[in-house]
Every structure is written in structure tokens, then in C-alpha cells.
Design a protein around this motif. Structure first.
Motif, short mmCIF file in Angstrom:
data_model
loop_
_atom_site.label_atom_id
_atom_site.label_comp_id
_atom_site.label_asym_id
_atom_site.label_seq_id
_atom_site.Cartn_x
_atom_site.Cartn_y
_atom_site.Cartn_z
N SER A 133 32.46 -36.45 13.83
CA SER A 133 33.83 -35.99 14.01
C SER A 133 34.69 -37.19 14.39
O SER A 133 34.25 -38.06 15.15
CB SER A 133 33.89 -34.94 15.12
N THR A 134 35.90 -37.22 13.88
CA THR A 134 36.79 -38.33 14.21
C THR A 134 37.21 -38.26 15.67
O THR A 134 37.30 -37.17 16.25
CB THR A 134 38.04 -38.33 13.31
N GLU A 135 37.47 -39.42 16.24
CA GLU A 135 37.96 -39.51 17.62
C GLU A 135 39.43 -39.90 17.68
O GLU A 135 40.10 -39.62 18.66
CB GLU A 135 37.15 -40.57 18.39
N THR A 136 39.91 -40.57 16.64
CA THR A 136 41.28 -41.08 16.65
C THR A 136 42.02 -40.63 15.39
O THR A 136 41.41 -40.27 14.38
CB THR A 136 41.29 -42.63 16.70
N GLU A 137 43.33 -40.72 15.46
CA GLU A 137 44.16 -40.42 14.30
C GLU A 137 43.89 -41.43 13.19
O GLU A 137 43.90 -41.09 12.01
CB GLU A 137 45.65 -40.43 14.69
N GLU A 138 43.61 -42.66 13.55
CA GLU A 138 43.30 -43.69 12.55
C GLU A 138 42.06 -43.32 11.74
O GLU A 138 42.04 -43.45 10.52
CB GLU A 138 43.11 -45.05 13.23
N GLU A 139 41.04 -42.82 12.41
CA GLU A 139 39.82 -42.40 11.70
C GLU A 139 40.11 -41.21 10.77
O GLU A 139 39.64 -41.17 9.64
CB GLU A 139 38.73 -42.02 12.70
N ARG A 140 40.90 -40.26 11.27
CA ARG A 140 41.26 -39.10 10.44
C ARG A 140 42.05 -39.56 9.22
O ARG A 140 41.82 -39.11 8.10
CB ARG A 140 42.08 -38.10 11.25
N GLU A 141 42.98 -40.48 9.43
CA GLU A 141 43.80 -41.01 8.33
C GLU A 141 42.94 -41.74 7.30
O GLU A 141 43.24 -41.69 6.10
CB GLU A 141 44.89 -41.94 8.87
N GLN A 142 41.88 -42.41 7.74
CA GLN A 142 40.98 -43.09 6.80
C GLN A 142 40.31 -42.07 5.88
O GLN A 142 40.22 -42.28 4.67
CB GLN A 142 39.93 -43.91 7.55
N LEU A 143 39.83 -40.98 6.44
CA LEU A 143 39.21 -39.94 5.62
C LEU A 143 40.24 -39.28 4.71
O LEU A 143 39.95 -39.00 3.54
CB LEU A 143 38.52 -38.91 6.51
N LEU A 144 41.43 -39.05 5.22
CA LEU A 144 42.50 -38.48 4.41
C LEU A 144 42.84 -39.44 3.26
O LEU A 144 43.10 -39.01 2.13
CB LEU A 144 43.74 -38.20 5.26
N GLY A 145 42.80 -40.74 3.54
CA GLY A 145 43.04 -41.74 2.51
C GLY A 145 42.02 -41.68 1.39
O GLY A 145 42.35 -41.84 0.21
N LEU A 146 40.76 -41.46 1.75
CA LEU A 146 39.71 -41.32 0.73
C LEU A 146 39.98 -40.11 -0.16
O LEU A 146 39.84 -40.17 -1.38
CB LEU A 146 38.33 -41.19 1.39
N ILE A 147 40.38 -39.01 0.48
CA ILE A 147 40.71 -37.80 -0.28
C ILE A 147 41.87 -38.09 -1.22
O ILE A 147 41.83 -37.76 -2.40
CB ILE A 147 41.02 -36.63 0.67
N SER A 148 42.91 -38.73 -0.70
CA SER A 148 44.09 -39.04 -1.52
C SER A 148 43.73 -39.98 -2.68
O SER A 148 44.20 -39.80 -3.80
CB SER A 148 45.18 -39.69 -0.67
N GLN A 149 42.90 -40.96 -2.40
CA GLN A 149 42.56 -41.95 -3.42
C GLN A 149 41.67 -41.39 -4.53
O GLN A 149 41.87 -41.68 -5.70
CB GLN A 149 41.87 -43.14 -2.77
N TYR A 150 40.70 -40.56 -4.16
CA TYR A 150 39.70 -40.15 -5.13
C TYR A 150 39.80 -38.71 -5.62
O TYR A 150 39.26 -38.38 -6.66
CB TYR A 150 38.30 -40.37 -4.55
N LEU A 151 40.47 -37.85 -4.87
CA LEU A 151 40.44 -36.43 -5.24
C LEU A 151 41.76 -35.83 -5.66
O LEU A 151 41.78 -34.80 -6.32
CB LEU A 151 39.87 -35.60 -4.08
N ILE A 152 42.88 -36.43 -5.29
CA ILE A 152 44.19 -35.84 -5.58
C ILE A 152 44.41 -35.67 -7.09
O ILE A 152 45.10 -34.77 -7.52
CB ILE A 152 45.32 -36.67 -4.95
N VAL A 153 43.77 -36.49 -7.91
CA VAL A 153 43.96 -36.41 -9.36
C VAL A 153 43.19 -35.25 -9.99
O VAL A 153 43.28 -35.04 -11.19
CB VAL A 153 43.54 -37.74 -10.04
N SER A 154 42.47 -34.50 -9.19
CA SER A 154 41.64 -33.41 -9.70
C SER A 154 42.51 -32.29 -10.27
O SER A 154 43.67 -32.14 -9.93
CB SER A 154 40.78 -32.85 -8.57
N LYS A 155 41.89 -31.48 -11.12
CA LYS A 155 42.65 -30.40 -11.75
C LYS A 155 42.46 -29.10 -10.97
O LYS A 155 41.37 -28.83 -10.46
CB LYS A 155 42.23 -30.23 -13.20
N PRO A 156 43.51 -28.29 -10.89
CA PRO A 156 43.38 -27.00 -10.19
C PRO A 156 42.42 -26.09 -10.93
O PRO A 156 42.35 -26.10 -12.16
CB PRO A 156 44.79 -26.42 -10.23
#
Length: 165
Positions: free
Chosen positions: A113-136
Motif C-alpha cells: 500500500s502506498t504511504e505518500t501521495e508521490e507513491e500513489r501518483e507514480q502508480l497513477l502515472g503507470l495507469i495513465s501511460q500504459y492503460l488510458i489508450v485502452s478501448k471501452p
């Protein structure tokens, strides 16, 4: 990040869902919650609170996603997805556990589990980078209605402009 003991991962994921106020992102290649009443109740409570829920699942998996589709969620299918990340607006969990009751009952999984907002943002960044282009998986009827309403408004504004109003 804080280590989550294997016997607590599903409980922590459900707590993350219950703690969501505005946003919930669930990334799990394999999802099977048909008979997982406790999980479905958590998800329904989030829906009832008006939480914006986005779920990413594996596109080329042999699985029935009808139960997930029955909730008011944004479901995206990702080819060859294998990541598992569970995130709300406050914290995130990275784990080896899929959203399958069998995994909760039988698998040995690890998670953090993340401890900081920075860690959460890193995981959110991975989602944005690799998954946002996915199709509904399927457009939600509410989204289709909104698109039609916006188009009708644009047409009305154009017509009024032509009429000199």
C-alpha cells in the motif's frame, strides 16, 4: 510503501473501495465476482456514493464480465494485461491478487500500500501511460445520451447564430 500480509490483501482492497470518495481505479486482468457477495456490496456502496469507477481487465481472457458490467462503471479491456493496481483518490495498492474470490480464498499473494501521495501518483502515472489508450468494453448508455445532448446543444447554438439571435 507498506507491505500487506497475504491474508489481508482482499480486505484492504475492499477497504480502499469503501474509502473512495470520488475516484476508484481497479486494474485486474482477471475478474470473477459473481459469487463474491462481500466484494459486490463494497462496489455497490461506491456506486451509490457516486464514485467515478474505472476498471481495467484483460481483453483476451476467457472470463465473464457481465456482473462487473451490471454496475455503473467504466470498463476497459487491455490486451495482455497482467498488472494489478487498486487506487482511490487517497492511496493505492499494488498486489499480485486478481479480483477473484478464489484468489482471496486460496492464492498466496503479496501486496503493498502506498504511504505518500508521490507513491500513489507514480502508480497513477503507470495507469495513465500504459492503460488510458485502452478501448471501452461497451459504451455506457449515459455516455451516449450525453453525447447526443451535447450534439443537440451545438446544433441549437449554430442554428441560433445563423438566425441572428
Amino acid at each position: 510503501m507498506i507491505f500487506i500480509p497475504p491474508m489481508e490483501i482482499a480486505t484492504r482492497i475492499m477497504t480502499l473501495i469503501d474509502n473512495a470518495k470520488t475516484e476508484l481505479i481497479l486494474v485486474s486482468p482477471y475478474i470473477s465476482i459473481d459469487n463474491w457477495a462481500k466484494f459486490k456490496k463494497c462496489l455497490q456502496r461506491a456506486v451509490d456514493r457516486g464514485v467515478n469507477i474505472t476498471i481495467y481487465a484483460r481483453e483476451n481472457a476467457n472470463q465473464n464480465l457481465d456482473t462487473i458490467k451490471s454496475f455503473k462503471v467504466n470498463l476497459y479491456l487491455v490486451k495482455d494485461l497482467h498488472a494489478k493496481i487498486y487506487l482511490n483518490e487517497s492511496y493505492a495498492i499494488a498486489s499480485s491478487q486478481n479480483l477473484i474470490q478464489y484468489s482471496d480464498d486460496n492464492s498466496i499473494d503479496f501486496g503493498y500500500s502506498t504511504e505518500t501521495e508521490e507513491e500513489r501518483e507514480q502508480l497513477l502515472g503507470l495507469i495513465s501511460q500504459y492503460l488510458i489508450v485502452s478501448k471501452p468494453a461497451q459504451p455506457k448508455i449515459q455516455d451516449v445520451v450525453k453525447m447526443v445532448e451535447k450534439k443537440e446543444i451545438v446544433i441549437k447554438v449554430i442554428q441560433e447564430h445563423k438566425d441572428g439571435k
